[in-house]
Every structure is written in C-alpha cells, then in structure tokens.
Design a protein around this motif. Structure first.
Motif, short mmCIF file in Angstrom:
data_model
loop_
_atom_site.label_atom_id
_atom_site.label_comp_id
_atom_site.label_asym_id
_atom_site.label_seq_id
_atom_site.Cartn_x
_atom_site.Cartn_y
_atom_site.Cartn_z
N ASN A 290 1.53 13.51 4.99
CA ASN A 290 1.03 14.51 5.92
C ASN A 290 -0.49 14.59 5.92
O ASN A 290 -1.11 14.63 6.97
N SER A 291 -1.09 14.59 4.73
CA SER A 291 -2.55 14.76 4.66
C SER A 291 -3.30 13.43 4.58
O SER A 291 -4.49 13.37 4.83
N GLY A 292 -2.59 12.38 4.20
CA GLY A 292 -3.26 11.08 4.05
C GLY A 292 -3.84 10.89 2.66
O GLY A 292 -4.46 9.86 2.38
N ARG A 293 -3.63 11.85 1.77
CA ARG A 293 -4.11 11.71 0.40
C ARG A 293 -3.51 10.46 -0.27
O ARG A 293 -2.31 10.22 -0.16
N GLY A 294 -4.34 9.67 -0.91
CA GLY A 294 -3.86 8.47 -1.59
C GLY A 294 -3.81 7.24 -0.70
O GLY A 294 -3.60 6.12 -1.17
N ARG A 295 -4.02 7.44 0.59
CA ARG A 295 -3.85 6.35 1.56
C ARG A 295 -4.81 5.18 1.31
O ARG A 295 -4.38 4.02 1.24
N GLU A 296 -6.10 5.48 1.16
CA GLU A 296 -7.08 4.40 0.98
C GLU A 296 -6.80 3.61 -0.30
O GLU A 296 -6.88 2.39 -0.34
N GLU A 297 -6.49 4.36 -1.36
CA GLU A 297 -6.23 3.74 -2.66
C GLU A 297 -5.03 2.80 -2.57
O GLU A 297 -5.05 1.67 -3.08
N LEU A 298 -3.97 3.28 -1.92
CA LEU A 298 -2.76 2.46 -1.81
C LEU A 298 -3.01 1.24 -0.92
O LEU A 298 -2.59 0.12 -1.25
N LEU A 299 -3.73 1.43 0.17
CA LEU A 299 -4.02 0.29 1.07
C LEU A 299 -4.82 -0.78 0.33
O LEU A 299 -4.60 -1.98 0.52
N GLU A 300 -5.74 -0.35 -0.52
CA GLU A 300 -6.56 -1.29 -1.27
C GLU A 300 -5.70 -2.11 -2.24
O GLU A 300 -5.86 -3.32 -2.38
N ARG A 301 -4.77 -1.42 -2.86
CA ARG A 301 -3.85 -2.06 -3.80
C ARG A 301 -2.97 -3.09 -3.05
O ARG A 301 -2.69 -4.18 -3.55
N ILE A 302 -2.54 -2.71 -1.86
CA ILE A 302 -1.70 -3.58 -1.02
C ILE A 302 -2.50 -4.81 -0.59
O ILE A 302 -2.02 -5.93 -0.63
N ARG A 303 -3.76 -4.58 -0.19
CA ARG A 303 -4.60 -5.70 0.23
C ARG A 303 -4.74 -6.72 -0.89
O ARG A 303 -4.52 -7.92 -0.70
N SER A 304 -5.05 -6.26 -2.09
CA SER A 304 -5.27 -7.24 -3.17
C SER A 304 -3.97 -7.95 -3.53
O SER A 304 -3.97 -9.14 -3.79
N ALA A 305 -2.84 -7.24 -3.51
CA ALA A 305 -1.55 -7.89 -3.82
C ALA A 305 -1.21 -8.93 -2.76
O ALA A 305 -0.71 -10.01 -3.08
N SER A 306 -1.47 -8.63 -1.52
CA SER A 306 -1.09 -9.57 -0.45
C SER A 306 -1.99 -10.80 -0.48
O SER A 306 -1.58 -11.89 -0.10
N GLU A 307 -3.21 -10.66 -0.96
CA GLU A 307 -4.10 -11.83 -1.04
C GLU A 307 -3.80 -12.69 -2.26
O GLU A 307 -3.90 -13.90 -2.20
N LYS A 308 -3.42 -12.04 -3.35
CA LYS A 308 -3.10 -12.79 -4.58
C LYS A 308 -1.97 -13.78 -4.34
O LYS A 308 -2.05 -14.92 -4.73
N GLN A 309 -0.93 -13.30 -3.66
CA GLN A 309 0.23 -14.15 -3.39
C GLN A 309 -0.18 -15.40 -2.62
O GLN A 309 0.32 -16.48 -2.88
N ARG A 310 -1.11 -15.23 -1.68
CA ARG A 310 -1.49 -16.35 -0.82
C ARG A 310 -2.11 -17.50 -1.65
O ARG A 310 -1.96 -18.65 -1.32
N ASP A 311 -2.81 -17.13 -2.76
CA ASP A 311 -3.44 -18.16 -3.59
C ASP A 311 -2.41 -19.10 -4.21
O ASP A 311 -2.70 -20.23 -4.51
N PHE A 312 -1.20 -18.56 -4.46
CA PHE A 312 -0.18 -19.36 -5.15
C PHE A 312 0.65 -20.20 -4.18
O PHE A 312 1.33 -21.11 -4.58
N SER A 313 0.62 -19.85 -2.91
CA SER A 313 1.55 -20.50 -1.98
C SER A 313 1.01 -21.82 -1.45
O SER A 313 -0.13 -22.17 -1.67
#
Ligand code: GTP
Ligand code: MG
Length: 197
Positions: free
Chosen positions: A174-197
């Motif tokens: 509702n408030s968006g609290r935590g959104r930026e932090e979670l998006l950042e975590r998602i970005r780094s996880a999605s990029e890490k996987q690409r290095d291995f593929s």
C-alpha cells in the motif's frame, strides 16, 4: 532498478506450460492471502496485472510475468489454505514443489510472511528448505502499513529471529515501503544468474 516494461505471459497448470528461453526467474512464495500478487503489482506499479483478492486461494496456477524483457516474476499459488479441496491442495504441493525443486532458472526466492502473525509450520518448512538447498532467497514481512511503528519494531524482531539465517525486508504494497530495497535485490539476483548461463 527502473521497471520499463511488464507483461503477463502465461498461466501454467502443468510443467509443460512453463515458459522457455532460459531467462532468470524471481519467485514469490508464501501462504494464501499473504499478499504475493499485491506485492508483484506494487513492485511493477501496475494495479491489476497480478490478480488479487480478499479470498485466500486466488492464485491457483503458476503465473509468469516478463519484466524489462530480461527476467520473469513468477507468482505461485499460496499454501495453507484449508478451504480448497484435497485435490487442489495436492496440486499446490505438486506444482510448487516441482517448480522449486527443478527450476534451473530460479534465481531468487522471495518468501512472504504476514508481519502481524507468527510464522506457521509451513512457513518454517519452506524457509528451511530454501536454506538447506542453498537457494538465494530473502524473507519479506508484508502488510507493515497495518502496524504502528512500535508494533512494527516488535514484530520485525519476531520475524528476524524466526528466520535467523535469512535477510528480512519490511514491506507494504500500500505505501511502497521496502520497494526500492527489494527491487535492488531483484536486480542483482537477475544479473548474477546471467553470468552463469
Ligand atoms: P493467494 O493468491 O490467494 O495466495 O493470495 P496472495 O498472497 O496473492 O494475496 P493477495 O495479493 O491477493 O492479497 C490478499 C489481500 O491482502 C488483499 O485483500 C490485499 O488487498 C491485501 N494486501 C496485500 N498486501 C497488502 C499490504 O501491503 N497492505 C495491506 N493493508 N493490505 C495488503
Ligand atoms: Mg495471489
């Protein structure tokens, strides 16, 4: 991370309908009604993209959303909802377990728990499974807008000690609290996987 595009791709009731192409996937897991679909919509700033409901058991298949053309969000059905039939419950187990255990594209598991309630046996089981299997994961404590600051501090402590080996983010769709932090975590996880593929 900026969301430039987000589209619903498919709703899979069977493994053969999972998306192909090998892009990294971020999965959202947790009990029915905890707010998985709402969290996806809030991350994407797209209100009705993932279907939400006051009635637990809304999401009954595995839903794939393509994000920024580069990775998928995977909305899984919730567990622990007593009113779905025995066959449907067995289906949840089959579908979600099959996905978790086999999916090589799975880059990050986001486990949602309701900040107001003590974790259930199934919450503990899922978390232990993620830790034991060395899956990159984090716990998101949802609906924090429903708590006063005081209560929130106390409840977050409960969540942190229940899932001692996991990173915890306080979140509100509702408030968006935590959104930026979670998006950042998602970005780094999605990029890490690409290095291995
Ligand atoms: P299933 O698909 O049934 O497993 O549920 P779900 O985990 O996808 O939950 P959903 O997103 O449908 O949300 C369930 C209810 O919680 C809805 O009524 C939402 O409006 C409400 N809700 C979800 N997130 C929040 C939040 O951050 N704050 C508040 N106040 N309500 C929320
Ligand atoms: Mg849902």
């Amino acid at each position: 991370m900026k969301i430039t595009s987000a589209e619903f791709v498919t709703s899979a009731f069977e493994r053969k309908h999972w998306v192909t192409g090998g892009l990294p996937e971020i999965a959202f897991l947790g009990r029915s009604n905890v707010g998985k679909s709402s969290l996806i919509n809030s991350l994407l700033h797209r209100k009705g993209l993932a279907r939400t409901s006051n009635t637990p058991g809304r999401t009954q298949s595995i839903n794939f959303f393509l994000i920024n053309g580069g990775f998928y969000f995977v909305d899984l059905p919730g567990y622990g909802f007593a009113r779905v039939s025995k066959t449907k419950k067995a289906d949840w187990g089959r579908m979600a377990e099959e996905y978790l255990a086999n999916r090589l594209e799975l880059s990050l598991s986001v486990q949602l728990v309701d900040t107001r309630h003590d974790p259930t046996e199934l919450d503990h089981q899922l978390n232990e499974w993620l830790v034991f299997n060395g899956k990159d994961h984090l716990v998101v404590a949802t609906k924090v807008d429903k708590l006063s600051n005081n209560e929130l501090q106390k409840r977050i402590q409960v969540v942190r000690s229940a899932f001692g080996d996991s990173e915890v983010i306080a979140y509100s769709s509702n408030s968006g609290r935590g959104r930026e932090e979670l998006l950042e975590r998602i970005r780094s996880a999605s990029e890490k996987q690409r290095d291995f593929s």
